[in-house]
Design an enzyme around this catalytic site. Structure first.
Site, mmCIF file in Angstrom:
data_model
loop_
_atom_site.group_PDB
_atom_site.id
_atom_site.type_symbol
_atom_site.label_atom_id
_atom_site.label_comp_id
_atom_site.label_asym_id
_atom_site.label_seq_id
_atom_site.Cartn_x
_atom_site.Cartn_y
_atom_site.Cartn_z
ATOM 1 N N TYR A 35 -5.263 4.240 5.059
ATOM 2 C CA TYR A 35 -5.028 3.309 3.942
ATOM 3 C C TYR A 35 -6.361 2.914 3.305
ATOM 4 O O TYR A 35 -6.526 2.981 2.080
ATOM 5 C CB TYR A 35 -4.280 2.075 4.455
ATOM 6 C CG TYR A 35 -3.927 1.095 3.357
ATOM 7 C CD1 TYR A 35 -3.000 1.430 2.371
ATOM 8 C CD2 TYR A 35 -4.517 -0.171 3.308
ATOM 9 C CE1 TYR A 35 -2.675 0.530 1.362
ATOM 10 C CE2 TYR A 35 -4.190 -1.073 2.301
ATOM 11 C CZ TYR A 35 -3.270 -0.719 1.333
ATOM 12 O OH TYR A 35 -2.948 -1.614 0.326
ATOM 13 N N SER A 93 -6.943 -2.432 -3.315
ATOM 14 C CA SER A 93 -6.795 -3.388 -2.208
ATOM 15 C C SER A 93 -8.184 -3.858 -1.816
ATOM 16 O O SER A 93 -9.180 -3.156 -2.067
ATOM 17 C CB SER A 93 -6.137 -2.691 -1.011
ATOM 18 O OG SER A 93 -6.177 -3.531 0.119
HETATM 19 N N1 LIG Z 1 1.162 -6.363 0.138
HETATM 20 C C1 LIG Z 1 -0.154 -6.464 0.301
HETATM 21 O O1 LIG Z 1 -0.660 -7.260 1.123
HETATM 22 C C2 LIG Z 1 -1.085 -5.619 -0.506
HETATM 23 C C3 LIG Z 1 -2.452 -5.885 -0.405
HETATM 24 C C4 LIG Z 1 -3.334 -5.111 -1.135
HETATM 25 C C5 LIG Z 1 -2.859 -4.118 -1.976
HETATM 26 N N2 LIG Z 1 -1.525 -3.884 -2.051
HETATM 27 C C6 LIG Z 1 -1.081 -2.803 -2.938
HETATM 28 O O2 LIG Z 1 -0.132 -3.293 -3.848
HETATM 29 C C7 LIG Z 1 0.741 -2.236 -4.249
HETATM 30 C C8 LIG Z 1 2.185 -2.694 -4.119
HETATM 31 O O3 LIG Z 1 2.436 -2.929 -2.754
HETATM 32 P P1 LIG Z 1 3.540 -3.943 -2.207
HETATM 33 O O4 LIG Z 1 2.890 -4.727 -1.159
HETATM 34 O O5 LIG Z 1 4.238 -4.609 -3.320
HETATM 35 O O6 LIG Z 1 4.463 -2.892 -1.457
HETATM 36 P P2 LIG Z 1 6.020 -2.512 -1.518
HETATM 37 O O7 LIG Z 1 6.869 -3.714 -1.662
HETATM 38 O O8 LIG Z 1 6.241 -1.585 -0.388
HETATM 39 O O9 LIG Z 1 6.100 -1.707 -2.899
HETATM 40 C C9 LIG Z 1 5.602 -0.421 -3.031
HETATM 41 C C10 LIG Z 1 6.149 0.124 -4.327
HETATM 42 O O10 LIG Z 1 5.589 1.427 -4.524
HETATM 43 C C11 LIG Z 1 6.641 2.328 -4.828
HETATM 44 N N3 LIG Z 1 6.305 3.659 -4.363
HETATM 45 C C12 LIG Z 1 5.771 4.036 -3.170
HETATM 46 N N4 LIG Z 1 5.642 5.364 -3.115
HETATM 47 C C13 LIG Z 1 6.109 5.854 -4.301
HETATM 48 C C14 LIG Z 1 6.257 7.140 -4.848
HETATM 49 N N5 LIG Z 1 5.896 8.248 -4.177
HETATM 50 N N6 LIG Z 1 6.787 7.254 -6.087
HETATM 51 C C15 LIG Z 1 7.150 6.158 -6.793
HETATM 52 N N7 LIG Z 1 7.031 4.912 -6.329
HETATM 53 C C16 LIG Z 1 6.530 4.764 -5.099
HETATM 54 C C17 LIG Z 1 7.869 1.771 -4.102
HETATM 55 O O11 LIG Z 1 9.029 2.190 -4.786
HETATM 56 P P3 LIG Z 1 10.147 3.191 -4.206
HETATM 57 O O12 LIG Z 1 10.208 3.014 -2.718
HETATM 58 O O13 LIG Z 1 11.394 2.791 -4.929
HETATM 59 O O14 LIG Z 1 9.688 4.542 -4.619
HETATM 60 C C18 LIG Z 1 7.665 0.277 -4.304
HETATM 61 O O15 LIG Z 1 8.187 -0.129 -5.548
HETATM 62 C C19 LIG Z 1 0.387 -1.039 -3.363
HETATM 63 O O16 LIG Z 1 -0.457 -0.164 -4.073
HETATM 64 C C20 LIG Z 1 -0.370 -1.681 -2.211
HETATM 65 O O17 LIG Z 1 -1.278 -0.808 -1.603
HETATM 66 C C21 LIG Z 1 -0.620 -4.602 -1.346
#
Ligand SMILES: NC(=O)c1ccc[n+]([C@@H]2O[C@H](COP(=O)([O-])OP(=O)(O)OC[C@H]3O[C@@H](n4cnc5c(N)ncnc54)[C@H](OP(=O)(O)O)[C@@H]3O)[C@@H](O)[C@H]2O)c1
Length: 268
Positions: A157, A144
């Site tokens: 985070y 991130s």
């Molecule tokens: N959205 C943003 O603005 C943003 C910005 C910077 C970085 N990111 C990063 O991008 C990545 C994806 O985030 P997102 O925004 O797409 O969030 P999201 O929609 O909440 O997706 C998170 C994903 O991670 C999986 N996950 C979480 N804990 C897990 C575990 N213990 N075991 C297996 N799977 C797990 C969830 O699947 P299940 O719940 O099915 O397990 C889900 O598929 C993350 O690493 C986040 O930090 C996001």
């Protein structure tokens, strides 16, 4: 690694049940790649497979659980060669400093750092196998840009993503001799279930499909640092280059405004 996506490759993608990972799975499958998708929610994985049954394979697992990951290791072996791993599973839990709880820090570190390290342990043998067959291989770590500036409430985070990025860069140095590329993805704000909970303004918010396209484009071009949207990430880089004292004053003022907004919302 430039050229990696020129031919259909098999990818292991974690965090595929929603948000960025979900759209990445669809984007890669639409381009003819085979994607082994992981998340904890079985139903969401099955729905994803139904979008493209020839290209998407479900592999449910909790990425923090070594037993779950042992069975994924076997599955990767059966579907090899696996040339690409995109370790995207992550969580974001905010700290309320008035009720300081170290468990918030632990939850972020457990999923984002320890979980990712366990996934690296799971997939490295498969990537090494691909390299031994003379094929290109890469490990992509979704970090991130949030940790580039000290945002209030993001202690857990931000610390987890700072640690994850260091981990990825050091791994890049160690794996260079084996020809396994390590790519770091540092998104700004992306609209997903993770950010839908945010109660503060999110400048330059992009959609998850846009984020997925940018990641795939960056990988196709062989970039090993992918960050977007540039207007947001360059602003953060500039802020991070300010003298520490100035950064601290700015960060404290932003944290005060955010806490006041939160108190107002709580009173309503
Ligand atoms: N959205 C943003 O603005 C943003 C910005 C910077 C970085 N990111 C990063 O991008 C990545 C994806 O985030 P997102 O925004 O797409 O969030 P999201 O929609 O909440 O997706 C998170 C994903 O991670 C999986 N996950 C979480 N804990 C897990 C575990 N213990 N075991 C297996 N799977 C797990 C969830 O699947 P299940 O719940 O099915 O397990 C889900 O598929 C993350 O690493 C986040 O930090 C996001």
């Amino acid at each position: 690694m430039k050229g990696l996506l020129d031919q259909p490759v098999t990818t292991w993608l974690t965090g595929a049940t929603s948000g960025i990972g979900h759209d990445l799975a669809r984007e890669l499958a639409a381009a003819g790649h085979r994607v082994i998708v992981t998340g904890r929610r079985q139903q969401a994985l099955e729905e994803l497979v139904a979008c493209s049954p020839q290209h998407i394979i479900s592999a449910a697992a909790d990425t923090t659980n070594p037993q779950d990951l042992a069975s994924i290791g076997e599955l990767l072996d059966n579907h090899g060669p696996v040339q690409l791993a995109i370790l995207n599973a992550g969580t974001c839990e905010y700290l309320e400093v008035a009720e300081f709880r170290s468990s918030v820090i632990e939850a972020n570190i457990t999923t984002n750092v320890i979980g990712t390290a366990r996934c690296v342990e799971t997939v490295l043998p498969a990537l090494r196998k691909a390299r031994n067959q003379g094929l290109p291989a890469a490990l992509v770590i979704v970090s991130s840009s949030a940790w580039w500036f000290p945002f209030g409430r993001a202690e857990g985070y931000g610390a987890s993503k700072a640690a994850l990025t260091y981990f990825a860069h050091a791994l890049r140095a160690d794996l260079a001799a084996e020809g396994i590329d390590v790519v770091v993805v540092s998104p700004g704000f992306v609209k997903t279930p993770l950010t839908d909970r945010n109660d503060f303004p999110m400048p330059f918010l992009v959609s998850s499909s846009d984020a997925a396209r940018r990641i795939v484009r960056g990988l196709a071009r062989g970039h090993n640092e992918i960050h977007f949207p540039k207007r947001f990430t360059w602003t953060l880089k500039l802020l991070a280059a300010l003298p520490q004292g100035l950064q601290d004053r700015l960060a404290a003022s932003m944290a005060r405004k955010s806490n006041t907004r939160q108190e107002t919302l709580d009173e309503q």
